[in-house]
Design an enzyme around this catalytic site. Structure first.
Site, PDB file in Angstrom:
ATOM      1  CB  SER A  22      -0.926  -0.007   1.223  1.00  0.00           C
ATOM      2  OG  SER A  22      -0.160  -0.088   2.419  1.00  0.00           O
ATOM      3  CG  HIS A 155     -42.108  22.714  -8.838  1.00  0.00           C
ATOM      4  ND1 HIS A 155     -42.353  21.395  -8.546  1.00  0.00           N
ATOM      5  CD2 HIS A 155     -42.717  23.432  -7.853  1.00  0.00           C
ATOM      6  CE1 HIS A 155     -43.103  21.320  -7.448  1.00  0.00           C
ATOM      7  NE2 HIS A 155     -43.323  22.544  -7.006  1.00  0.00           N
ATOM      8  CB  SER A 276     -16.292  24.463 -28.341  1.00  0.00           C
ATOM      9  OG  SER A 276     -16.370  23.629 -29.479  1.00  0.00           O
ATOM     10  CE  LYS A 282     -21.148  25.788 -26.132  1.00  0.00           C
ATOM     11  NZ  LYS A 282     -21.268  24.332 -26.323  1.00  0.00           N
ATOM     12  CD  GLU A 289     -20.273  21.543 -18.276  1.00  0.00           C
ATOM     13  OE1 GLU A 289     -20.396  20.548 -18.993  1.00  0.00           O
ATOM     14  OE2 GLU A 289     -19.963  22.661 -18.718  1.00  0.00           O
TER      15      GLU A 289
HETATM   16  N1  ARG Z   1      -0.850  -1.153   5.363  1.00  0.00           N
HETATM   17  C1  ARG Z   1      -1.731  -1.652   6.354  1.00  0.00           C
HETATM   18  C2  ARG Z   1      -3.055  -0.883   6.315  1.00  0.00           C
HETATM   19  O1  ARG Z   1      -3.097   0.129   5.735  1.00  0.00           O
HETATM   20  C3  ARG Z   1      -1.103  -1.509   7.698  1.00  0.00           C
HETATM   21  C4  ARG Z   1      -1.598  -2.469   8.741  1.00  0.00           C
HETATM   22  C5  ARG Z   1      -1.131  -3.814   8.453  1.00  0.00           C
HETATM   23  N2  ARG Z   1      -1.372  -4.719   9.494  1.00  0.00           N
HETATM   24  C6  ARG Z   1      -1.274  -6.020   9.278  1.00  0.00           C
HETATM   25  N3  ARG Z   1      -1.497  -6.791  10.270  1.00  0.00           N
HETATM   26  N4  ARG Z   1      -0.988  -6.494   8.100  1.00  0.00           N
HETATM   27  O2  ARG Z   1      -4.040  -1.304   6.817  1.00  0.00           O
END
Ligand code: ARG
Length: 458
Positions: A22, A155, A276, A282, A289
């Protein structure tokens, strides 16, 4: 080898690593992670769990890591599992055993909960500031248009006379509620989870209050299972942000309508409109939007979070790693929308003459005409019927209430006198709506002052 690799016989597969990581999402929490770890280390030392020397090494190196990430000299490794692992590994590279002691009495589960809360509190605060700026712009615009009469609609049909200021101030009310929702969300988010450990707290003699104080939290969490598995604060933030987007989207929709040739109530500044590629004439309200469109992604994030959480057993589950992408996108989107909407609003030209002409066309003073008869003693339903017939008569004879002869009025009801013309003049209709919350200029000026003082209280 992975920090958690000791019990494994094989290296992690690259496909597992790529899917599991992550870091590309959570690296933006590096400051929170380092500040949280610093406070944790200080507490461990104060409790005699680590030595002064270890603490000094940890604090100094964490501070170096923070500065180096900030100035770009330390590049965050894209292959790291997440920001928590990356920083711990980097620290350990730099100070060996001291770095290895940092994670005492802590789990990534309470660590990620802590970091995400700290980050959320910070971003909620910056959205509050952006909203305050936006409210200021709305109030300044309103100040200039307390006498600019426009048709109010229901309305999307012309209904009753209001002013442009009154219309803008309706949005100010929404955004004040939004600030107060963000404020509430911030308070509920301000619960310090460290000490929850993986799920069952810790056997070490830690001092959770110490960490809470250091990091400026209002409270500490009261149950370790809840401490690591609660993401209400993420959902609450996403929901407050979604409501902001509802308001911004409605506002955008009105600007789109008002800038259409058919309404022609406002003109966007050239610097905040687009053209445009094929149609030379335009001038398009793209910012509005996009805001209207982007509201969908914020609502989608909220929906995603609710679905992600609803079936999870206690305590931490990896599903929860998905929370950050949704939450960050909500913050980024609302922030970008407010930053674009503010100068667009500030620079747009209000075509008050066109508003005024539109107000003169749609019989929006018909209620006032009926109220005139009511004030002469006619029951409202009867007055309503008389004026309804007058409107029908006007439409057939291409007239409006202002241009009917007094004889025509008298034919509809003997209670009409010459003062009816004053009663149906639009400025009079607006001036007379002077109850609290009404569009009368003095009342709207009061609303503006009230809104400004409300903003200052957050
Ligand atoms: N990257 C993980 C999260 O965002 C951190 C926690 C991970 N904990 C674990 N037991 N794998 O949730």
């Amino acid at each position: 080898m992975k920090l958690w690799g000791a019990r494994f016989e094989k290296e992690a597969d690259k496909r597992l690593n790529d899917f599991n990581s992550s870091i590309n999402i959570d690296s933006r929490m590096y400051e929170e992670d380092i500040d949280g770890s610093t406070a944790h280390a200080q507490m461990l030392c104060a409790q005699g769990i680590i030595s002064e020397k270890d603490l000094d090494d940890i604090v100094k190196n964490l501070s170096d890591i923070k500065n180096e990430i900030a100035n770009g000299t330390l590049i965050i490794d894209e292959n790291a599992e997440d920001i928590h692992m990356f920083i711990e590994e980097e620290l350990t590279k730099r100070c060996g055993d001291a770095g290895k002691r940092l994670h005492t009495a802590r789990s990534r589960n309470d660590q990620v909960a802590l970091d995400t809360r700290m980050y959320t509190i910070k971003r909620l605060g910056s959205i509050k500031d952006l909203l305050k700026d936006f409210i200021k712009i709305l109030c300044n615009k309103a100040q200039k248009h307390v006498y600019s009469i426009m048709p109010g609609y229901t309305h999307l049909q012309p209904a009753q006379p209001i002013t442009f200021a009154h219309h803008l101030m309706a949005y100010v009310q929404m955004f004040i509620r939004d600030i107060s929702r963000l404020d509430d969300a911030q308070k509920r988010c301000s619960v310090m989870p460290l000490g929850s450990g993986a799920l069952a707290a810790t056997t070490h003699n830690i001092d959770r209050e110490f960490v809470k104080e250091r990091l400026g939290f209002l409270q500490i969490s009261q149950n370790s299972l809840d401490g690591v598995s609660d993401r209400d604060f993420v959902i609450e933030a996403a929901s407050a942000l979604s409501i902001i987007m509802v308001h911004l989207s409605r506002f955008s929709e009105e600007i789109i309508l008002w800038s259409s040739r058919e309404f022609n109530f406002i003109e966007l500044d050239d610097a905040f409109a687009t053209g445009s590629s094929i149609m030379p004439q335009k001038k398009n309200p793209d910012i509005c939007e996009l805001i209207r469109g982007k509201s969908g992604r914020v609502f989608g994030n909220l929906q995603g979070l609710l679905c992600m959480m609803k079936g999870l057993p206690l305590a931490y589950n990896k599903d929860m790693q998905e929370d950050k992408e949704a939450l960050f996108d909500c913050f980024d989107t609302v922030c970008a929308c407010l930053k674009a909407a503010a100068p667009m609003l500030e620079s747009m030209k209000v075509l008050e003459d066109n508003m005024n002409s539109a107000a003169a066309e749609g019989f929006i003073n018909a209620t006032d005409c009926a109220d005139y008869l009511v004030k002469k003693g006619i029951p409202f339903r009867e007055a309503y019927r008389i004026v309804g017939q007058l409107v029908k008569y006007c439409i057939k004879n291409s007239k409006v209430l202002e241009t009917l002869d007094i004889d025509e009025y008298k034919a509809a009801s003997p209670y009409f006198d010459a003062d009816i013309y004053k009663a149906v003049s639009l400025i009079e209709c607006v001036n007379n709506r002077n109850v609290t919350g009404g569009p009368a200029p003095d009342e709207v000026k009061r609303q503006i002052d009230f809104a400004i003082s409300c903003c200052q209280s957050f």
